[in-house]
Design a protein around this motif. Structure first.
Motif, PDB file in Angstrom:
ATOM      1  N   MET A  60       0.852  -1.191   0.000  1.00  7.19           N
ATOM      2  CA  MET A  60       0.000   0.000   0.000  1.00  7.19           C
ATOM      3  C   MET A  60       0.892   1.246   0.000  1.00  7.19           C
ATOM      4  O   MET A  60       2.099   1.151   0.196  1.00  7.19           O
ATOM      5  CB  MET A  60      -0.917  -0.010   1.235  1.00  7.19           C
ATOM      6  CG  MET A  60      -1.890  -1.198   1.238  1.00  7.19           C
ATOM      7  SD  MET A  60      -2.909  -1.321   2.738  1.00  7.19           S
ATOM      8  CE  MET A  60      -4.004   0.081   2.550  1.00  7.19           C
ATOM      9  N   ALA A  61       0.286   2.415  -0.213  1.00  5.54           N
ATOM     10  CA  ALA A  61       1.055   3.664  -0.198  1.00  5.54           C
ATOM     11  C   ALA A  61       1.708   3.836   1.174  1.00  5.54           C
ATOM     12  O   ALA A  61       1.207   3.322   2.178  1.00  5.54           O
ATOM     13  CB  ALA A  61       0.130   4.842  -0.492  1.00  5.54           C
ATOM     14  N   TRP A  62       2.836   4.555   1.220  1.00  2.66           N
ATOM     15  CA  TRP A  62       3.548   4.739   2.488  1.00  2.66           C
ATOM     16  C   TRP A  62       2.647   5.405   3.511  1.00  2.66           C
ATOM     17  O   TRP A  62       1.996   6.416   3.230  1.00  2.66           O
ATOM     18  CB  TRP A  62       4.815   5.573   2.273  1.00  2.66           C
ATOM     19  CG  TRP A  62       5.579   5.729   3.552  1.00  2.66           C
ATOM     20  CD1 TRP A  62       5.730   6.852   4.298  1.00  2.66           C
ATOM     21  CD2 TRP A  62       6.266   4.684   4.260  1.00  2.66           C
ATOM     22  NE1 TRP A  62       6.463   6.593   5.424  1.00  2.66           N
ATOM     23  CE2 TRP A  62       6.795   5.271   5.430  1.00  2.66           C
ATOM     24  CE3 TRP A  62       6.472   3.319   4.028  1.00  2.66           C
ATOM     25  CZ2 TRP A  62       7.540   4.542   6.359  1.00  2.66           C
ATOM     26  CZ3 TRP A  62       7.195   2.590   4.956  1.00  2.66           C
ATOM     27  CH2 TRP A  62       7.726   3.194   6.089  1.00  2.66           C
ATOM     28  N   TYR A  63       2.598   4.838   4.717  1.00  2.26           N
ATOM     29  CA  TYR A  63       1.802   5.387   5.805  1.00  2.26           C
ATOM     30  C   TYR A  63       2.727   6.198   6.695  1.00  2.26           C
ATOM     31  O   TYR A  63       3.623   5.644   7.323  1.00  2.26           O
ATOM     32  CB  TYR A  63       1.145   4.244   6.596  1.00  2.26           C
ATOM     33  CG  TYR A  63       0.488   4.702   7.879  1.00  2.26           C
ATOM     34  CD1 TYR A  63      -0.697   5.424   7.848  1.00  2.26           C
ATOM     35  CD2 TYR A  63       1.074   4.443   9.116  1.00  2.26           C
ATOM     36  CE1 TYR A  63      -1.286   5.871   9.018  1.00  2.26           C
ATOM     37  CE2 TYR A  63       0.485   4.886  10.294  1.00  2.26           C
ATOM     38  CZ  TYR A  63      -0.693   5.601  10.235  1.00  2.26           C
ATOM     39  OH  TYR A  63      -1.278   6.054  11.390  1.00  2.26           O
ATOM     40  N   ARG A  64       2.544   7.500   6.746  1.00  2.00           N
ATOM     41  CA  ARG A  64       3.387   8.339   7.600  1.00  2.00           C
ATOM     42  C   ARG A  64       2.922   8.213   9.046  1.00  2.00           C
ATOM     43  O   ARG A  64       1.833   8.619   9.413  1.00  2.00           O
ATOM     44  CB  ARG A  64       3.352   9.798   7.141  1.00  2.00           C
ATOM     45  CG  ARG A  64       4.357  10.653   7.910  1.00  2.00           C
ATOM     46  CD  ARG A  64       4.593  12.033   7.377  1.00  2.00           C
ATOM     47  NE  ARG A  64       5.432  12.765   8.322  1.00  2.00           N
ATOM     48  CZ  ARG A  64       6.760  12.769   8.297  1.00  2.00           C
ATOM     49  NH1 ARG A  64       7.406  12.127   7.348  1.00  2.00           N
ATOM     50  NH2 ARG A  64       7.449  13.419   9.224  1.00  2.00           N
ATOM     51  N   ASN A  65       3.786   7.648   9.865  1.00  4.89           N
ATOM     52  CA  ASN A  65       3.429   7.345  11.249  1.00  4.89           C
ATOM     53  C   ASN A  65       3.609   8.583  12.137  1.00  4.89           C
ATOM     54  O   ASN A  65       4.707   9.112  12.261  1.00  4.89           O
ATOM     55  CB  ASN A  65       4.311   6.191  11.742  1.00  4.89           C
ATOM     56  CG  ASN A  65       3.896   5.687  13.108  1.00  4.89           C
ATOM     57  OD1 ASN A  65       3.579   6.461  14.010  1.00  4.89           O
ATOM     58  ND2 ASN A  65       3.895   4.374  13.265  1.00  4.89           N
ATOM     59  N   ARG A 292       5.498  -3.827   8.886  1.00  5.72           N
ATOM     60  CA  ARG A 292       5.153  -2.570   8.215  1.00  5.72           C
ATOM     61  C   ARG A 292       3.677  -2.242   8.382  1.00  5.72           C
ATOM     62  O   ARG A 292       2.908  -2.293   7.416  1.00  5.72           O
ATOM     63  CB  ARG A 292       5.510  -2.719   6.732  1.00  5.72           C
ATOM     64  CG  ARG A 292       5.435  -1.419   5.969  1.00  5.72           C
ATOM     65  CD  ARG A 292       5.920  -1.613   4.552  1.00  5.72           C
ATOM     66  NE  ARG A 292       5.710  -0.422   3.772  1.00  5.72           N
ATOM     67  CZ  ARG A 292       6.383  -0.106   2.681  1.00  5.72           C
ATOM     68  NH1 ARG A 292       7.328  -0.890   2.255  1.00  5.72           N
ATOM     69  NH2 ARG A 292       6.151   0.977   2.013  1.00  5.72           N
ATOM     70  N   GLY A 296       4.467   0.605  13.340  1.00  4.07           N
ATOM     71  CA  GLY A 296       5.838   0.985  13.015  1.00  4.07           C
ATOM     72  C   GLY A 296       6.190   0.507  11.631  1.00  4.07           C
ATOM     73  O   GLY A 296       5.505  -0.347  11.058  1.00  4.07           O
ATOM     74  N   PRO A 297       7.265   1.069  11.061  1.00  3.52           N
ATOM     75  CA  PRO A 297       7.582   0.798   9.657  1.00  3.52           C
ATOM     76  C   PRO A 297       8.434  -0.457   9.432  1.00  3.52           C
ATOM     77  O   PRO A 297       8.701  -0.811   8.293  1.00  3.52           O
ATOM     78  CB  PRO A 297       8.383   2.040   9.262  1.00  3.52           C
ATOM     79  CG  PRO A 297       9.085   2.448  10.522  1.00  3.52           C
ATOM     80  CD  PRO A 297       8.146   2.102  11.648  1.00  3.52           C
TER      81      PRO A 297
END
Lengths: 391, 391
Positions: A60-65, A292, A296-297
């Protein structure tokens, strides 16, 4: 009918191993395929014994935590964000499971969220993936009350439904820290286990004396319900407590109750000391935890890398020590999952991984390339790529 | 004269960056080469600020580690084994440095053993590698008394020789734990620094109050010698002590003395809390420490992976936190090494790395593939392979 020619089981001397009917066999069959292993190391399939297939954000698109620091911040955020991101548990679990296979994992125990917000969507999604990937990887499902059971009415009933539907184990979570009602929570968990005749795997993040208290309560119920050998405690951070005398007492009591420990060996919190668990006779497995996700990434499903983390966290440097960490990520997890015919002996199911390297410790330290992954004797990944494409 | 077309500096919006005379320039030169960066992230060269180039076993036969548990066991074993294995510091440092370049490292601070057993062979070997790899990677050498100075007569004189020969910094090691003579050791280290006009980088593994005591002695001498900004303490495990009030006091005094901290963020011992160091205004860098040596089988020189380790060890999960860990592995280390013109601004030296990923935190978490590494504007690695082949 395959022969693995010139492989080195567990890094030992080179030999040929034969496979027939999906299992290791004493003799080669006529006209079978011969795979030249080039002297590489053969290990049994890696065991992912603790992860969360339903909520990875892989692909999926990057999730900004930007989530807050407390456990409850992460839980609340996740419950909301899963909706806003339109996360599909079937698709996400398939993506993660295929990545796992590419890295040599042949069986997975996944906790899957059960709550009143998302109902059984997670369990249904992962069950669909389990069916879809049958023959590639075995998936065990723990019905997991991530958002708590006691403070959220209707969750116990939903857990009951999940177990009727096909979840394999009853999950639980911090009886004090999250549930705020250790008696209520643990009574409910053990009642569900008794009703469905299924084992238990409880997340226990509670540290020090608090975790010790909850652990004592789990031990008491395990004995009272005659569930020795059927209960796992995941994380068990309290066993990393400074009070080593109390930790040793807990080790002895866990061993007596036949309770297993699964550690992901995170580096920021206290963790169980795996050498002490082994000395106490406690079965120990490991897992990647979340991959991911909104927590957390990090994470890549690589259980050879996890063996490295276990080694580093426990200061295991000698070859025999690093081999112990690998044992946790293979035989340990398989024993906890009660896998029949796990191993490289004649009669065992041909779930195995061919890895580069001179020695087992090198394979762990280098997180060596996986040349070939076999499941029930069939090739399921080659050169780090699964034969099934991810959605 | 190169243009990096369609790159995203620090993961920001896509742009074109121009390079002329080895530095970032405001405008493109006529007829220069254009490199299509495909929207990838551009970061400044990774900084390996703590390693041991002279003693990696990379490229040699697998070393089966059966070493005892104490620090002194590892030191003694290594001194002997380097001879029996016929380890060549020039070849080994070249192998490791080339691996570093392939992973995007453009400058290295290496501690190099100086002892009466091997004399200056290590320093000479790494100096030869530094010369040989000039233009590919910058190497700074710390004369390092790994086997101790005070209990081994002749070592101080050998350190003196190493510094005359070309070592850039004076090293030191646990003044109490290893040297057993904190006054003697630290007086000798600071006297060497004063004589040669060179900075200091001391290994301090001592924990809790013991490390605090040694740290206080280092602070006192830094102030007395007017060496503010010229002293680094590597590891500094004592700053991870349980007594956070004393740790905070040490942070304040370190900041006042302009002392830098380098942490490799190992997971089995207490470590400095990087957020607290930052809040106190202490420059912080990082490094891989030993790479596949007689101390242990781990390490791969990847400083993006090191940023991940720092994140995990310090429980950094938010994007801004993971970016802070990456800052330690880039700008932090460069500042400690007093690198002039480090960064991605016009006028800065074009030392940079093109990495895959949507966001900086993703690049760290995935230890994203390095598409291209530039040193002074010249391509030194492509797709994870250094343009120079390792011996």
């Amino acid at each position: 009918m395959t022969t693995l020619k010139n492989c080195r089981p567990m890094g030992g001397p080179a030999t040929d191993l034969h496979i027939a009917g999906g299992r290791f066999a004493a003799e080669a069959a006529e006209g079978g395929e011969v795979i030249d292993c080039g002297g590489r190391i053969l290990i049994p399939g890696l065991v992912e014994a603790h992860t969360h297939l339903d909520k990875s954000l892989l692909g999926m698109a990057w999730y900004r935590n930007e989530v807050g620091p407390r456990l409850i911040d992460k839980i609340t955020n996740e419950r909301e964000v899963k909706v806003s991101l339109g996360l599909d548990p079937q698709v996400q679990s398939e993506r993660q499971a295929i990545l796992s296979v590419s890295k040599g994992t042949t069986q997975i125990r996944s906790h899957v969220d059960v709550d009143t917000h998302h109902g059984l969507a997670g369990v249904e999604g992962v069950m669909a993936t389990r069916e879809k990937l049958s023959g590639l990887v075995d998936i065990e499902i723990v019905a997991f009350p991530q958002s708590s059971m006691m403070p959220r009415p209707g969750t116990v009933e939903m857990m009951d439904e999940a177990l009727s539907l096909g979840a394999d184990l009853v999950g639980g979570i911090d009886p004090c820290g999250i549930e705020r009602d250790p008696k209520g929570h643990l009574d409910a968990v053990f009642a569900l286990a008794e009703k469905h005749g299924k084992p238990i795997d409880i997340h226990l993040h509670e540290q020090d004396a608090l975790g010790g208290f909850s652990m004592e309560e789990i031990i008491a119920r395990t004995l009272a319900h005659g569930m020795q050998g059927k209960v796992t405690i995941s994380h068990a951070f309290c066993l990393g407590m400074t009070n080593r005398a109390y930790a040793a007492e807990l080790h002895a009591r866990l061993a007596e109750a036949g309770i297993h420990i699964i550690t992901t060996a995170p580096s920021a919190v206290p963790v169980p000391a795996v050498k002490e668990l082994k000395a106490a006779g406690i079965l120990t497995g490991s897992g990647s935890d979340g991959i991911r996700d909104t927590w957390g990434p990090f994470g890549n499903t690589d259980m050879l890398e996890r063996a490295m983390f276990i080694s580093q966290r426990n200061n295991l440097r000698r070859d025999d020590e690093v081999e112990m960490a690998l044992d946790i990520c293979t035989y340990g997890g398989a024993a906890i999952m009660e896998t029949q015919g796990y191993g490289l002996n004649v009669g065992d199911r041909a779930d195995c991984v061919l890895v580069e390297g001179e020695a087992l410790a090198e394979a762990v330290a280098m997180r060596a390339p996986r040349k070939l992954v076999l499941k029930g004797g069939a090739v399921v990944a080659r050169d780090g790529i699964c034969v099934r494409e991810a959605p």
